[in-house]
Write a protein that holds these residues in place. Structure first.
Motif, PDB file in Angstrom:
ATOM      1  N   LEU A 121      -8.514 -41.011   0.947  1.00  0.00           N
ATOM      2  CA  LEU A 121      -8.590 -41.657   2.498  1.00  0.00           C
ATOM      3  C   LEU A 121      -8.734 -40.267   3.463  1.00  0.00           C
ATOM      4  O   LEU A 121      -9.284 -39.965   4.039  1.00  0.00           O
ATOM      5  CB  LEU A 121      -8.959 -43.145   2.948  1.00  0.00           C
ATOM      6  CG  LEU A 121      -9.176 -44.098   2.000  1.00  0.00           C
ATOM      7  CD1 LEU A 121      -9.147 -45.393   2.519  1.00  0.00           C
ATOM      8  CD2 LEU A 121     -10.617 -43.454   1.254  1.00  0.00           C
ATOM      9  N   LEU A 146     -18.976 -44.532  -0.744  1.00  0.00           N
ATOM     10  CA  LEU A 146     -17.658 -43.334  -0.283  1.00  0.00           C
ATOM     11  C   LEU A 146     -17.913 -41.937  -0.887  1.00  0.00           C
ATOM     12  O   LEU A 146     -17.860 -41.397  -0.498  1.00  0.00           O
ATOM     13  CB  LEU A 146     -16.103 -43.810   0.237  1.00  0.00           C
ATOM     14  CG  LEU A 146     -16.315 -44.447   1.435  1.00  0.00           C
ATOM     15  CD1 LEU A 146     -14.516 -44.451   1.345  1.00  0.00           C
ATOM     16  CD2 LEU A 146     -16.005 -43.801   2.816  1.00  0.00           C
ATOM     17  N   LEU A 206     -17.358 -39.562   2.554  1.00  0.00           N
ATOM     18  CA  LEU A 206     -15.957 -39.765   2.732  1.00  0.00           C
ATOM     19  C   LEU A 206     -15.120 -38.433   3.022  1.00  0.00           C
ATOM     20  O   LEU A 206     -14.506 -38.060   4.368  1.00  0.00           O
ATOM     21  CB  LEU A 206     -14.534 -40.047   1.176  1.00  0.00           C
ATOM     22  CG  LEU A 206     -13.610 -40.162   1.823  1.00  0.00           C
ATOM     23  CD1 LEU A 206     -12.356 -40.969   2.602  1.00  0.00           C
ATOM     24  CD2 LEU A 206     -12.391 -40.172   0.252  1.00  0.00           C
TER      25      LEU A 206
END
Lengths: 297, 312
Positions: A229, B126, B173
């Motif tokens: 992420l 995402l 994302l």
């Protein structure tokens, strides 16, 4: 009675479920790692006397009570209250987690009641039931987590973490993370239920192995989240689930659903473990010794 | 007694957890395939291609477009989504969106807040790809004839260009993480074209083509780069593993592939490119051919230099 392996499995399941199911408080910086490792280190140091004592395979609370009844009752009561509060916290967080990641249309209160009922029922099954179910759920959790990690490999990038000051946010993070580590108390409470072995190192070694695995698991989960992420880790409420959203293996898409279901169950099992541990502590410290009748022959 | 309680609990869980309570049937969901957002005169205009099996609620018919276009508008994106849901009469479901398109007005309006809303409230995945167009609705207006739904064509165009190494592939994302990290993000850009006879239902061959890329700077659409600049940028940012090259020699036009591309900055901050070359069939180039290919590669890198610097 449960085996040492089962004790280890159920403790690790409990610890990892807290790491995945509890809402995120860390950030994308070195301080995030430092806070996690500091919390693990402090908890380990606090639990060290118990771990060392358990090398002999003896019940910690029982031993304290045998030396001083008052001290035994006080330590047992405090531990039981902490375990109960942690169990309640886990039930609240796991209900919220399940509602936010899986069952969006369901009431959080209903979810909480279901988790609480599950925990009560499981705790009623005793140490053996919890240990057996815990080991099975750990295997299921490990398999699905491994699949997600493998599927996410293309999304993992090496990232440079910014440094951060060790300020009040850091302290808050350490305290919050310490509140997740109820497993050492559960470990002390479950000692009387562990099957005795000839080698006295048994339970102590299990405790030390758990401490090591807990720190390693925390760091690996953090590294994985950051690798996938990046900076968004700090903003995601459940980073591990957000990472799992990217997993995509052939027909298996949206693996976050599977992951969410398994770890919700694991968190409910944590709830049961802590609940049963509280009961076990209370039982030891408030148990009356059976009066032995003396008969003259 | 225990069994009775266990059975009762199981029944409660079956009805509550499996969705029997507060149920939304699949047919009652508006499954958005492509969402295009424009922001004009302070109003968000959300134009979406919704999945509709055969257009009649029956089986999926690959020969039809399988989508319907619905639009909604409002002062906030939430309002636009609500209006879209009211127009279509279904619950909006965005988790399966294949593409998000940002169009006019996002030079001033904030993209990040929109993306955050789409991720947190609308449960957009995402890994949903993001792109832009001068007018986002252009992509929902086009009725592509290829693919199970007409949303698949623009997505496959982006993916193909990315795999060829000439255009970026940016996900939700990427944009959110770059914004939090204070970085700029390059997203592919579409424009109207007229060379797609049969590609859409339009009789004049009107279609959309990839027209370079745009930078997202501080959450807003920034400078536009043409195809050559975008390819150069991809080269300099090491965003491509291999790059197809065309060059001229005495024998005419030749093609090759640059691979194993590495970019390093010299003392003055200029990028230095190292690459290996081979023909499309994997054979080695002659010295003269390699020299010419290297020139072409350098020229491509020079084209992307200003964009690359802008993105730093």
């Amino acid at each position: 009675m449960i085996s040492r392996s089962q004790l280890f499995c159920v403790l690790l399941l409990s610890r990892l479920s807290a790491e995945i199911v509890f809402p995120q408080t860390g950030d994308f910086s070195i301080a995030g790692f430092a806070s996690a490792l500091s919390a693990e280190g402090i908890c380990f140091l606090l639990a060290l006397p118990v771990l060392l004592y358990s090398v002999g395979g003896r019940s910690v609370y029982g031993s304290i009570k045998s030396r001083s009844k008052v001290l035994g009752i006080i330590s047992g009561s405090v531990s039981a209250v902490i375990l109960l509060l942690m169990s309640l916290k886990t039930a609240l967080y796991s209900a919220e987690f399940a509602q936010r990641t899986l069952l969006g249309g369901m009431s959080g209160a209903v979810m909480f009641v279901l988790v609480a009922l599950f925990a009560l029922y499981s705790a009623g099954k005793g140490a053996e039931g919890i240990a057996r179910a815990g080991a099975l759920i750990l295997v299921a959790g490990a398999v699905i987590t491994l699949v997600v990690v493998v599927a996410d490999i293309p999304h993992i990038h090496v990232r440079e973490l910014p440094g951060a000051e060790l300020d009040d946010v850091f302290v808050r993070q350490v305290v919050e993370r310490m509140m997740r580590c109820g497993e050492y108390l559960a470990f002390a409470a479950l000692l009387p239920y562990v099957r005795p072995k000839e080698d006295s190192l048994g339970c102590g070694a299990t405790g030390f192995l758990f401490a090591l695995s807990s720190a390693a698991g925390t760091v690996l989960i953090m590294l994985f989240n950051i690798g996938v992420l990046g900076e968004f880790t700090a903003s995601a409420e459940y980073p591990f689930i957000a990472s799992a959203q990217l997993a995509d293996i052939a027909l298996f898409k949206r693996l976050d659903g599977f992951l969410g279901a398994i770890w919700s169950l694991a968190a409910a099992m944590r709830c049961a473990l802590l609940l049963f541990s509280a009961y076990a502590v209370v039982r030891v410290v408030f148990e009356r010794k059976k009066k032995t009748e003396r008969r003259s022959i | 007694m225990r069994r009775t309680v266990a059975i009762l609990l199981m029944l409660i869980m079956c009805t509550v957890c499996t969705g029997c309570a507060d149920i939304t049937e699949l047919g009652d969901r508006a499954i958005i395939q492509l969402a295009a957002i424009d922001h004009e005169d302070g109003q968000y205009r959300l134009s979406a291609l919704l999945f509709s099996a055969g257009g009649s609620g029956g089986t999926i018919d690959a020969t039809k477009s399988n989508v319907i276009k619905v639009t909604g508008s409002g002062k906030t994106l939430g309002e636009a989504v609500k209006q879209l849901s009211l127009t279509d009469g279904k619950d909006i479901y965005m988790s399966e969106s294949k593409l998000l398109v940002f169009g006019s007005g996002f030079e001033d309006a904030d993209i990040i807040s929109v993306l955050n809303m789409l991720y947190r409230d609308m449960r957009c995945s995402l890994n949903t790809p993001i792109c832009c167009a001068e007018r986002a609705e252009l992509l929902t207006d086009m009725e592509f004839t290829e693919g199970m739904t007409s949303a698949e064509k623009p997505y496959s165009m982006i993916l193909n260009a990315y795999l060829t190494g000439v255009s970026p592939y940016t996900t939700l994302l990427d944009v959110l993480a770059d914004d939090m990290g204070g970085r700029k993000t390059l997203i592919p850009s579409f424009a109207e074209g007229k060379n797609g006879s049969g590609m859409t239902t339009d009789k004049d061959g009107r279609t959309v083509v990839l027209d370079g890329a745009r930078l997202i700077v501080d959450g807003k659409l920034g400078i536009h780069a043409d195809n050559e600049e975008t390819s150069g940028f991809m080269l300099l940012s090491e965003g491509s593993d291999g790059m197809p090259l065309n060059y001229m020699l005495d024998e005419g036009e030749l093609t090759c592939e640059a691979y194993n591309i590495k970019v390093e900055q010299d003392d003055k901050g200029y990028p230095q490119i190292e690459a290996s070359f081979r023909t499309r069939t994997g054979q080695k180039l002659t010295e003269e051919q390699e020299q010419q290919a290297r020139k072409e590669l350098d020229s491509m890198a020079r084209a992307g230099l200003s964009l690359w610097r802008e993105a730093q």
